[in-house]
Enzyme design. Structure first.
Site, mmCIF file in Angstrom:
data_model
loop_
_atom_site.group_PDB
_atom_site.id
_atom_site.type_symbol
_atom_site.label_atom_id
_atom_site.label_comp_id
_atom_site.label_asym_id
_atom_site.label_seq_id
_atom_site.Cartn_x
_atom_site.Cartn_y
_atom_site.Cartn_z
ATOM 1 C CB SER A 100 -14.260 -31.176 -0.568
ATOM 2 O OG SER A 100 -13.012 -31.502 -1.186
ATOM 3 C CG ASP A 220 -11.825 -23.825 -3.593
ATOM 4 O OD1 ASP A 220 -10.984 -24.800 -3.051
ATOM 5 O OD2 ASP A 220 -12.967 -24.741 -3.334
ATOM 6 C CG HIS A 249 -12.101 -26.204 -0.418
ATOM 7 N ND1 HIS A 249 -12.248 -26.947 -1.567
ATOM 8 C CD2 HIS A 249 -11.737 -27.167 -0.212
ATOM 9 C CE1 HIS A 249 -12.253 -27.543 -1.757
ATOM 10 N NE2 HIS A 249 -12.466 -28.152 -0.969
#
Length: 269
Positions: A100, A220, A249
């Site tokens: 991320s 996601d 995610h």
């Protein structure tokens, strides 16, 4: 052997988890409240221990690594901290795995130091040109400390509700509470500006010489696949994509065995 310690990096403390022996791999966590290097990557680091030396720091403002005085964090701060950390640990060349926010930092680091970064794995990556703030990322950054905020955040991160256990919620709630003061400085509203800070221009991505593996969950909601991955496929010179179906995610948590095989194969190639 797995252990944690605090390392002096240019006069500032950085808390790290280290595990294994072999070529060095820097593991960079994401941006959710309560996230730490050990919390995000311990299981992966221990699984890779027979073949690589994993280094998983708490990035500035997370866990036990404080923000520099007067800083709100940001891509330049996190990128600028990573290379001196690895130098302080004696690693001249290394692969980088980021999740991320950490994936954006990994790509930024590879662009800035092509002579040091040998490979990049970007998981659920931020950093794509023209990315926008998703409703789930906005809610994640705004999640209040405590069990209710932790449960809501985990439900947004993970597709499989069975993984949102009472134990997982309690652990994340405790970490959120412990890091609440520092985290409050990182992503205050309006939050679209922090996505912009983590966005990498096409010219920067073009400077990434290392091979890049993008790993993403098809479902996601925090960094949606089409918006977050396709621009990176267009912009990066040497790139490939693995998308996990039925995955949110955090592929390393929802598909741990397959993720570790994928990661180990790419790092060893």
């Amino acid at each position: 052997m797995t252990g944690t310690r605090t390392v002096d990096v240019d006069g500032a403390p950085v808390h790290v988890l280290e595990a294994g022996a072999g070529p060095a791999v820097l593991l960079l966590h994401g941006s959710g409240p309560g996230t730490t290097g050990a919390g995000a990557w311990r299981a992966t680091a221990e699984a890779l221990a027979p073949t690589v030396r994993s280094v998983a720091p708490d990035q500035a403002g997370f866990g036990r690594t404080p923000l520099p005085t007067g800083s709100r964090g940001g891509l330049d701060v996190w990128t600028g901290q990573a290379s001196p950390l690895m130098a302080a640990l004696g690693h001249g060349a290394y692969a980088v795995v980021g999740h991320s926010m950490g994936a954006a930092v990994a790509l930024s680091l590879a662009a800035a130091h092509p002579d040091r970064v040998s490979r990049v794995v970007a998981v659920g990556s931020m950093g794509a040109p023209c990315a926008s703030l998703s409703p789930d990322l906005d809610a994640l950054w705004a999640a209040p400390p405590g069990p209710a905020g932790a449960r809501d955040m985990l439900r947004r991160l993970l597709l499989d509700p069975a993984l949102v256990t009472d134990e997982a919620v309690a652990g994340r709630a405790a970490a959120m509470t412990a890091g609440a003061e520092a985290f409050a400085r990182l992503f205050p509203a309006p939050r679209a500006r922090w996505v912009a800070d983590l966005t990498l221009p096409v010219a920067t991505l073009a400077r990434v010489q290392a091979p890049v593996l993008l790993v993403h969950g098809a479902q996601d909601r925090v960094t949606p696949l089409v918006e977050s991955v396709l621009p990176l496929l267009e912009a990066l010179p040497d790139v490939r994509l693995h998308a996990f179906g039925r995955c949110g995610h955090v592929p390393q948590q929802e598909h741990p065995a397959a993720f570790r095989r994928l990661l180990a194969d790419f790092l060893a190639t």
